[in-house]
Design a protein around this motif. Structure first.
Motif, PDB file in Angstrom:
ATOM      1  N   ARG A  27       9.021  33.983 -25.569  1.00  0.00           N
ATOM      2  CA  ARG A  27       9.560  35.338 -25.459  1.00  0.00           C
ATOM      3  C   ARG A  27      10.409  35.676 -26.675  1.00  0.00           C
ATOM      4  O   ARG A  27      10.322  36.770 -27.226  1.00  0.00           O
ATOM      5  CB  ARG A  27      10.367  35.485 -24.173  1.00  0.00           C
ATOM      6  N   SER A  44       7.839  42.732 -21.464  1.00  0.00           N
ATOM      7  CA  SER A  44       7.084  43.272 -20.326  1.00  0.00           C
ATOM      8  C   SER A  44       6.084  44.331 -20.780  1.00  0.00           C
ATOM      9  O   SER A  44       5.021  44.485 -20.176  1.00  0.00           O
ATOM     10  CB  SER A  44       8.042  43.856 -19.291  1.00  0.00           C
ATOM     11  N   ARG A  47       3.064  42.681 -22.367  1.00  0.00           N
ATOM     12  CA  ARG A  47       2.212  42.138 -21.313  1.00  0.00           C
ATOM     13  C   ARG A  47       1.304  43.238 -20.756  1.00  0.00           C
ATOM     14  O   ARG A  47       0.113  43.019 -20.531  1.00  0.00           O
ATOM     15  CB  ARG A  47       3.081  41.558 -20.197  1.00  0.00           C
ATOM     16  N   GLU A  50      -1.490  44.236 -23.142  1.00  0.00           N
ATOM     17  CA  GLU A  50      -2.568  43.245 -23.114  1.00  0.00           C
ATOM     18  C   GLU A  50      -3.561  43.503 -21.989  1.00  0.00           C
ATOM     19  O   GLU A  50      -4.736  43.138 -22.101  1.00  0.00           O
ATOM     20  CB  GLU A  50      -1.994  41.834 -22.880  1.00  0.00           C
TER      21      GLU A  50
ATOM     22  N   ARG B  17       1.432  33.122 -20.725  1.00  0.00           N
ATOM     23  CA  ARG B  17       1.037  33.431 -19.349  1.00  0.00           C
ATOM     24  C   ARG B  17       0.852  32.142 -18.540  1.00  0.00           C
ATOM     25  O   ARG B  17       1.237  32.072 -17.369  1.00  0.00           O
ATOM     26  CB  ARG B  17      -0.262  34.239 -19.353  1.00  0.00           C
TER      27      ARG B  17
END
Lengths: 146, 146
Positions: A27, A44, A47, A50, B17
């Motif tokens: 991160r 976030s 993410r 993606e 992830r």
DNA sequence: TATTGTTATACTCTATAACTATA
DNA sequence: TATAGTTATAGAGTATAACAATA
């Protein structure tokens, strides 16, 4: 009394703490290499970027993929749209549905964050050697799929 | 348009992830096996209980170990104290300092969460075989110490 | 003055509940 | 009625700033 538990040493940390430390590194690497170029984007948001396929996706579907509520996901989408990283349009054939797409700026931001992750993966692969690193990834995949 | 990115498959997920998924499993296991017996205790509280040495620690030191601000850590300590999992007393030789200790109930809660983590570790060790699991832990230690 | 801890406040992430618009 | 998405609200975790008590 100011000494710490033995468990606070890396060597004795339980697997939860070890996983958490590794995650923090990733991160931090993402933010360190993107925050100047894309201010306002947080991990976030990368993410979510993606998760959006090239031809777009509905909020409800994105929420399911992200295992979030559609309310929570919708909030992120609104934020990204305000900053110009996504667009959305109602579908003519069902005007309840909002199809969310990345903008070219969103594509660029995504590429940046993926490059940051790739750098971490390369660093770790160099550090451990490619065989041990691939074995590490394989283990994580198996633990995630159990 | 309702299809998802290739990267959403476990097999292709990036290491961030994968780490996140493994971490979620541990957190879920801790809560599943403690929440009935210790209602109100959350994973962040177990983490703090772990950090308190048997002879107690100061808020400032705990905050540093936890890499949190002393304000944030103090809030957790207040919460744990209200529920009876910790106690604290001002030091006679320096009355600014609050020495935080676990109560017997706090010891019990900590033992429970550590047992939950141990169960995850055993399950993973069985699943991968002890050699692969120890190698996985060793890799995590090296990545955390780099 | 410096340090320990507190109070006040805010931001991030995510959730639940109630709602509107459309089907 | 059912579904897609929104609005309102809250809780969990953590942060910054300003402060009080003590050294």
């Amino acid at each position: 009394m100011t000494s710490v538990n033995d468990d606070s040493r890396v060597g004795a940390a339980h697997v939860g703490r070890l996983l958490g430390m590794a995650l923090l590194r990733i991160r931090a690497e993402i933010l360190a290499t993107t925050s100047e170029r894309f201010p306002g984007l947080r991990v976030s948001h990368y993410r979510l970027l993606e998760l959006i396929p090239p031809d777009g996706a509905r909020i409800t579907d994105l929420a399911e993929i992200a295992t979030m509520t559609k309310q929570g996901l919708g909030q992120h989408v609104d934020y990204l749209q305000r900053l110009g990283y996504t667009t959305s349009e109602r579908l003519p054939e069902d005007r309840r549905v909002r199809l969310v797409r990345r903008t070219p700026l969103g594509d660029e931001a995504l590429a940046y964050s993926q490059a940051a992750i790739a750098r971490v993966e390369e660093r770790w692969s160099r550090q451990l050697g490619p065989d041990r690193y691939e074995s590490f990834r394989q283990t994580l995949r198996e633990l995630g799929a159990d």
